[in-house]
Scaffold this active site. Structure first.
Site, PDB file in Angstrom:
ATOM      1  N   ASP A 172       1.392  -1.305   0.101  1.00 50.16           N
ATOM      2  CA  ASP A 172      -0.364   0.178  -0.174  1.00 50.16           C
ATOM      3  C   ASP A 172       0.694   1.136  -0.243  1.00 50.16           C
ATOM      4  OD1 ASP A 172      -1.575   1.515   0.068  1.00 50.16           O
ATOM      5  OD2 ASP A 172      -2.998   0.943   2.629  1.00 50.16           O
ATOM      6  N   ASN A 191     -10.443  -2.645  -6.163  1.00 47.29           N
ATOM      7  CA  ASN A 191      -9.980  -1.744  -7.157  1.00 47.29           C
ATOM      8  C   ASN A 191     -10.348  -1.762  -8.399  1.00 47.29           C
ATOM      9  OD1 ASN A 191      -6.927  -3.153  -5.682  1.00 47.29           O
ATOM     10  ND2 ASN A 191      -8.106  -1.391  -5.328  1.00 47.29           N
TER      11      ASN A 191
HETATM   12  C1  FPP Z   1      -1.622   0.475  -3.211  1.00 48.98           C
HETATM   13  O1  FPP Z   1      -1.224   1.369  -3.433  1.00 48.98           O
HETATM   14  C2  FPP Z   1      -1.296  -1.043  -4.608  1.00 48.98           C
HETATM   15  C3  FPP Z   1      -1.972  -1.109  -5.132  1.00 48.98           C
HETATM   16  C4  FPP Z   1      -3.682  -1.681  -6.107  1.00 48.98           C
HETATM   17  C5  FPP Z   1      -1.956  -1.874  -6.765  1.00 48.98           C
HETATM   18  C6  FPP Z   1      -0.185  -3.071  -6.729  1.00 48.98           C
HETATM   19  C7  FPP Z   1       0.533  -3.148  -7.442  1.00 48.98           C
HETATM   20  C8  FPP Z   1       1.987  -2.974  -7.399  1.00 48.98           C
HETATM   21  C9  FPP Z   1       3.254  -2.536  -7.001  1.00 48.98           C
HETATM   22  C10 FPP Z   1       2.380  -2.481  -9.389  1.00 48.98           C
HETATM   23  C11 FPP Z   1       3.411  -4.017  -9.880  1.00 48.98           C
HETATM   24  C12 FPP Z   1       3.777  -5.485  -9.077  1.00 48.98           C
HETATM   25  C13 FPP Z   1       3.180  -6.323  -9.610  1.00 48.98           C
HETATM   26  C14 FPP Z   1       2.716  -7.874  -8.969  1.00 48.98           C
HETATM   27  C15 FPP Z   1       4.012  -6.425 -10.851  1.00 48.98           C
HETATM   28  P1  FPP Z   1      -1.965   2.833  -3.519  1.00 48.98           P
HETATM   29  O2  FPP Z   1      -2.341   2.930  -4.568  1.00 48.98           O
HETATM   30  O3  FPP Z   1      -3.762   2.257  -3.076  1.00 48.98           O
HETATM   31  O4  FPP Z   1      -1.507   3.586  -2.835  1.00 48.98           O
HETATM   32  P2  FPP Z   1      -2.676   4.961  -1.935  1.00 48.98           P
HETATM   33  O5  FPP Z   1      -3.139   4.214  -0.975  1.00 48.98           O
HETATM   34  O6  FPP Z   1      -0.788   5.212  -1.508  1.00 48.98           O
HETATM   35  O7  FPP Z   1      -3.730   5.436  -2.902  1.00 48.98           O
END
Ligand code: FPP
Length: 245
Positions: free
Chosen positions: A21, A69
């Protein structure tokens, strides 16, 4: 501090699950678009994978895209899917070099067809690797997983393949998407939030939880070793008393 050297080899978590996250907030803090945060998160994924293999963790499960998501802005969803495809295509080399077998959990049928194909190819190419199983939770929701498991079990009972009296905790485990994976010993969540977010709810009954404020793009293998070290300082009692262990 060097946490890797302080780890005891005989108390390693077999399975680590991670909620990655903080990508969006990290990017926003730099005045960049959220997708830049996701792109930068790929480096942290590599750190976690290589760190896990380095110390001998056998199962690593990453929450890459939840069923919730899908409700994000269309552009972000599309960018995340492209990132997944490009990353898998590029990282297959890393999987092979580290003996990582790729696996997925979640409703893959909801993913664009070319993503499904890239995943299937990477899974096939890495199927004989045996150092570590890397499971990507994609279009994954734990409640949906429990609903699917319940339907499969009820169907078996209706068809006479299973007796109601024989239904037990093991039966449920065996019908989850994680049927062949042991329950996580340790959950790591970056980004400062302290919640589970519909992730592996049944499987995490006795999982040790570890939260850190760092945003996911800044996570590195030293953070992983520190989390494992902290885990090793805890006493897992599974409902028993200290004296009984
Ligand atoms: C949460 O951060 C993260 C995600 C929804 C996506 C995770 C994806 C990756 C790390 C990229 C690639 C992964 C692979 C396995 C190739 P958020 O967007 O919810 O962060 P925030 O809470 O700051 O909004």
């Amino acid at each position: 501090m060097n946490f890797k050297d302080k780890l005891s080899k005989d108390k390693l978590p077999k399975h680590i699950a991670i909620i990655m996250d903080g990508n969006g907030r990290w990017a926003k803090g730099l005045g960049k678009l959220r997708i830049f945060g996701h792109q930068s998160g790929v480096g942290a994924v590599r750190e976690a994978m290589e760190g896990a293999v380095d110390v001998g963790v056998k199962y690593l499960t990453l929450y890459a895209f939840s069923s919730e998501n899908w409700n994000r802005p269309k552009l972000e969803v599309k960018a995340l899917m492209e990132l997944l495809v490009n990353t898998l295509a590029k990282e297959t080399k890393t999987f092979m070099a580290n003996g990582i077998r790729l696996n997925t959990i979640g409703d893959l049928s909801a993913l664009p067809k070319h993503c499904q194909k890239t995943l299937q190819d990477a899974i096939a190419e890495t199927q004989h690797n045996s150092n570590c199983v890397l499971t990507l939770a994609l279009s994954y929701g734990s409640r949906a997983e429990l609903v699917d498991a319940t339907k499969a079990i009820v169907r078996k009972i209706q068809e006479g393949l299973l007796q109601l009296e024989d239904l037990n905790e093991q039966t449920i485990s065996e019908h989850l998407y994680t049927a062949n994976i042991p329950d996580p010993d340790l959950l790591i969540r970056t980004g400062g939030e302290q919640r589970i977010s519909n992730y592996l709810l049944y499987q995490m009954a006795y999982t040790e939880l570890y939260f850190l404020d760092k945003m996911w793009p800044e996570f590195n293998r030293e953070d992983l070793f520190q989390a494992i070290y902290q885990y090793q300082q805890r006493e897992r009692r599974f409902g028993k008393t200290s004296e009984q262990l």
